[in-house]
Scaffold this motif. Structure first.
Motif, PDB file in Angstrom:
ATOM      1  N   THR A   5      46.019  37.847  66.953  1.00 46.25           N
ATOM      2  CA  THR A   5      47.235  37.833  67.763  1.00 46.25           C
ATOM      3  C   THR A   5      47.436  36.486  68.449  1.00 46.25           C
ATOM      4  OG1 THR A   5      46.000  38.797  69.609  1.00 46.25           O
ATOM      5  CG2 THR A   5      47.221  40.327  68.175  1.00 46.25           C
ATOM      6  N   SER A   6      46.399  35.654  68.484  1.00 51.22           N
ATOM      7  CA  SER A   6      46.539  34.322  69.084  1.00 51.22           C
ATOM      8  C   SER A   6      47.004  33.271  68.078  1.00 51.22           C
ATOM      9  CB  SER A   6      45.218  33.881  69.727  1.00 51.22           C
ATOM     10  OG  SER A   6      44.220  33.721  68.738  1.00 51.22           O
ATOM     11  N   GLY A   7      47.188  33.668  66.813  1.00 55.51           N
ATOM     12  CA  GLY A   7      47.756  32.745  65.832  1.00 55.51           C
ATOM     13  C   GLY A   7      46.813  32.202  64.782  1.00 55.51           C
ATOM     14  N   LEU A   8      45.530  32.502  64.856  1.00 47.53           N
ATOM     15  CA  LEU A   8      44.606  32.046  63.815  1.00 47.53           C
ATOM     16  C   LEU A   8      44.829  32.870  62.553  1.00 47.53           C
ATOM     17  CD1 LEU A   8      41.280  31.658  65.823  1.00 47.53           C
ATOM     18  CD2 LEU A   8      42.870  29.862  65.126  1.00 47.53           C
ATOM     19  N   GLN A   9      44.686  32.226  61.399  1.00 46.29           N
ATOM     20  CA  GLN A   9      44.852  32.910  60.123  1.00 46.29           C
ATOM     21  C   GLN A   9      43.834  32.414  59.119  1.00 46.29           C
ATOM     22  OE1 GLN A   9      48.739  32.876  58.365  1.00 46.29           O
ATOM     23  NE2 GLN A   9      49.775  33.315  60.297  1.00 46.29           N
ATOM     24  N   LYS A  10      43.432  33.314  58.248  1.00 46.55           N
ATOM     25  CA  LYS A  10      42.588  32.953  57.118  1.00 46.55           C
ATOM     26  C   LYS A  10      43.120  33.718  55.915  1.00 46.55           C
ATOM     27  CE  LYS A  10      37.933  32.878  55.294  1.00 46.55           C
ATOM     28  NZ  LYS A  10      36.519  33.127  55.526  1.00 46.55           N
ATOM     29  N   THR A  11      43.416  32.994  54.843  1.00 45.11           N
ATOM     30  CA  THR A  11      43.926  33.625  53.630  1.00 45.11           C
ATOM     31  C   THR A  11      42.918  33.438  52.509  1.00 45.11           C
ATOM     32  OG1 THR A  11      46.215  33.243  54.311  1.00 45.11           O
ATOM     33  CG2 THR A  11      45.836  33.691  51.973  1.00 45.11           C
ATOM     34  N   VAL A  12      42.607  34.538  51.833  1.00 42.52           N
ATOM     35  CA  VAL A  12      41.702  34.527  50.689  1.00 42.52           C
ATOM     36  C   VAL A  12      42.359  35.354  49.588  1.00 42.52           C
ATOM     37  CG1 VAL A  12      39.618  34.287  52.117  1.00 42.52           C
ATOM     38  CG2 VAL A  12      40.408  36.570  51.466  1.00 42.52           C
ATOM     39  N   THR A  13      41.797  35.273  48.399  1.00 40.27           N
ATOM     40  CA  THR A  13      42.257  36.140  47.312  1.00 40.27           C
ATOM     41  C   THR A  13      41.427  37.420  47.327  1.00 40.27           C
ATOM     42  OG1 THR A  13      40.704  35.249  45.700  1.00 40.27           O
ATOM     43  CG2 THR A  13      42.868  34.140  45.874  1.00 40.27           C
ATOM     44  N   VAL A  14      41.910  38.419  46.632  1.00 45.52           N
ATOM     45  CA  VAL A  14      41.146  39.660  46.516  1.00 45.52           C
ATOM     46  C   VAL A  14      39.789  39.376  45.873  1.00 45.52           C
ATOM     47  CG1 VAL A  14      41.074  41.921  45.362  1.00 45.52           C
ATOM     48  CG2 VAL A  14      43.168  41.158  46.513  1.00 45.52           C
ATOM     49  N   ALA A  15      39.751  38.481  44.886  1.00 43.43           N
ATOM     50  CA  ALA A  15      38.477  38.135  44.245  1.00 43.43           C
ATOM     51  C   ALA A  15      37.498  37.521  45.242  1.00 43.43           C
ATOM     52  CB  ALA A  15      38.714  37.176  43.085  1.00 43.43           C
ATOM     53  N   GLU A  16      37.996  36.720  46.165  1.00 40.54           N
ATOM     54  CA  GLU A  16      37.131  36.137  47.196  1.00 40.54           C
ATOM     55  C   GLU A  16      36.735  37.181  48.234  1.00 40.54           C
ATOM     56  OE1 GLU A  16      38.744  31.547  47.358  1.00 40.54           O
ATOM     57  OE2 GLU A  16      40.009  33.142  48.208  1.00 40.54           O
ATOM     58  N   LEU A  17      37.631  38.098  48.520  1.00 44.21           N
ATOM     59  CA  LEU A  17      37.378  39.150  49.500  1.00 44.21           C
ATOM     60  C   LEU A  17      36.317  40.126  48.999  1.00 44.21           C
ATOM     61  CD1 LEU A  17      38.489  40.275  52.240  1.00 44.21           C
ATOM     62  CD2 LEU A  17      39.963  41.748  50.862  1.00 44.21           C
ATOM     63  N   LEU A  18      36.343  40.416  47.711  1.00 45.30           N
ATOM     64  CA  LEU A  18      35.405  41.384  47.138  1.00 45.30           C
ATOM     65  C   LEU A  18      34.862  40.904  45.794  1.00 45.30           C
ATOM     66  CD1 LEU A  18      34.025  44.129  47.405  1.00 45.30           C
ATOM     67  CD2 LEU A  18      36.023  45.154  46.305  1.00 45.30           C
ATOM     68  N   PRO A  19      33.897  39.987  45.846  1.00 46.04           N
ATOM     69  CA  PRO A  19      33.279  39.561  44.583  1.00 46.04           C
ATOM     70  C   PRO A  19      32.467  40.721  44.002  1.00 46.04           C
ATOM     71  CG  PRO A  19      32.169  38.556  46.461  1.00 46.04           C
ATOM     72  CD  PRO A  19      33.328  39.322  46.998  1.00 46.04           C
ATOM     73  N   GLY A  20      32.435  40.820  42.697  1.00 41.96           N
ATOM     74  CA  GLY A  20      31.670  41.885  42.057  1.00 41.96           C
ATOM     75  C   GLY A  20      32.309  43.246  42.228  1.00 41.96           C
ATOM     76  N   VAL A  21      33.635  43.297  42.277  1.00 41.03           N
ATOM     77  CA  VAL A  21      34.374  44.539  42.490  1.00 41.03           C
ATOM     78  C   VAL A  21      34.004  45.596  41.439  1.00 41.03           C
ATOM     79  CG1 VAL A  21      36.385  43.757  41.144  1.00 41.03           C
ATOM     80  CG2 VAL A  21      36.662  45.529  42.872  1.00 41.03           C
ATOM     81  N   PHE A  22      33.883  46.835  41.883  1.00 39.69           N
ATOM     82  CA  PHE A  22      33.665  47.973  40.993  1.00 39.69           C
ATOM     83  C   PHE A  22      35.014  48.410  40.459  1.00 39.69           C
ATOM     84  CE2 PHE A  22      33.306  52.571  40.258  1.00 39.69           C
ATOM     85  CZ  PHE A  22      32.231  52.597  39.383  1.00 39.69           C
ATOM     86  N   THR A  23      35.148  48.515  39.148  1.00 43.38           N
ATOM     87  CA  THR A  23      36.421  48.899  38.532  1.00 43.38           C
ATOM     88  C   THR A  23      36.223  50.062  37.571  1.00 43.38           C
ATOM     89  OG1 THR A  23      36.203  47.454  36.606  1.00 43.38           O
ATOM     90  CG2 THR A  23      37.175  46.477  38.611  1.00 43.38           C
ATOM     91  N   ALA A  24      37.325  50.587  37.090  1.00 41.59           N
ATOM     92  CA  ALA A  24      37.279  51.683  36.122  1.00 41.59           C
ATOM     93  C   ALA A  24      36.549  51.262  34.844  1.00 41.59           C
ATOM     94  CB  ALA A  24      38.685  52.156  35.797  1.00 41.59           C
ATOM     95  N   ALA A  25      36.551  49.980  34.529  1.00 41.16           N
ATOM     96  CA  ALA A  25      35.855  49.492  33.331  1.00 41.16           C
ATOM     97  C   ALA A  25      34.357  49.779  33.395  1.00 41.16           C
ATOM     98  CB  ALA A  25      36.103  47.997  33.153  1.00 41.16           C
ATOM     99  N   HIS A  26      33.815  49.870  34.604  1.00 36.03           N
ATOM    100  CA  HIS A  26      32.399  50.184  34.748  1.00 36.03           C
ATOM    101  C   HIS A  26      32.069  51.609  34.304  1.00 36.03           C
ATOM    102  CE1 HIS A  26      32.643  46.684  37.520  1.00 36.03           C
ATOM    103  NE2 HIS A  26      31.511  46.411  36.917  1.00 36.03           N
ATOM    104  N   MET A  27      33.066  52.460  34.226  1.00 41.33           N
ATOM    105  CA  MET A  27      32.863  53.848  33.818  1.00 41.33           C
ATOM    106  C   MET A  27      33.286  54.103  32.383  1.00 41.33           C
ATOM    107  SD  MET A  27      34.067  55.831  37.282  1.00 41.33           S
ATOM    108  CE  MET A  27      35.765  55.294  37.154  1.00 41.33           C
TER     109      MET A  27
END
Length: 133
Positions: free
Chosen positions: A105-127
Motif C-alpha cells: 500500500t506504500s507503493g512498492l512493487q515486484k513483478t515476476v512471471t508465474v514460472a519465476e513464482l513457482l519453479p517446478g510447477v506440478f501439472t496435469a502432465a505429471h499424471m
C-alpha cells in the motif's frame, strides 16, 4: 481502472477480524474481464481463504478460465508474496509467462512471471501415465 486500482479498492472489503492483515487481488482474464478477491479469515484458521483464491473463484464463476495478469496488494513492508497454495492455483489458470505483480500500500512493487513464482510447477502432465493406464 488498472488492476492495481481494482486490487487496492477491493482490499478494503477483506474480512480479517483476527490478523487485521487485508489482502486484495485482481485478475485480468484472457477475455479482458477483471475479477477481484479478498482474504477471508475464519476463527478456525485453516478454513480461511486467500485473496488470490477468491479472485480465481470469481473468474471461474463467470466462465473465464485463463489468467492474463494478476496483482496482489497488502499493507506490508515488502511486496506480499503469494502462499504456496495460491502459487499452484495461479499456475493452474495461467501460462508460465503471465505476470504476477505483488504490491504494498506504500507503493512498492515486484513483478515476476508465474514460472519465476513457482519453479517446478506440478501439472496435469505429471499424471499422464495414470490417465493412460
Amino acid at each position: 481502472m488498472s488492476l492495481l486500482d481494482a486490487a487496492t479498492l477491493v482490499r478494503e472489503n477483506a474480512y480479517v477480524p483476527y490478523s487485521r492483515f487485508k489482502v486484495g487481488a485482481a485478475i485480468r482474464a484472457a477475455s479482458g474481464a477483471v475479477y477481484t478477491g479478498v482474504n477471508v479469515e475464519n476463527v478456525a484458521y485453516p478454513e480461511g481463504t486467500c485473496a488470490e483464491a477468491g479472485a480465481i473463484a470469481a473468474m471461474c464463476a463467470a466462465g473465464d478460465y485463463r489468467i492474463a495478469e494478476i496483482v496482489v496488494i497488502a499493507d506490508s513492508p515488502e511486496p506480499v508474496p503469494c502462499c504456496g497454495g495460491c502459487r499452484q492455483k495461479i499456475a493452474e489458470f495461467a501460462g508460465p509467462e503471465v505476470r504476477v505483480t505483488m504490491a504494498t500500500t506504500s507503493g512498492l512493487q515486484k513483478t515476476v512471471t508465474v514460472a519465476e513464482l513457482l519453479p517446478g510447477v506440478f501439472t496435469a502432465a505429471h499424471m499422464a501415465a495414470v490417465a493412460e493406464g
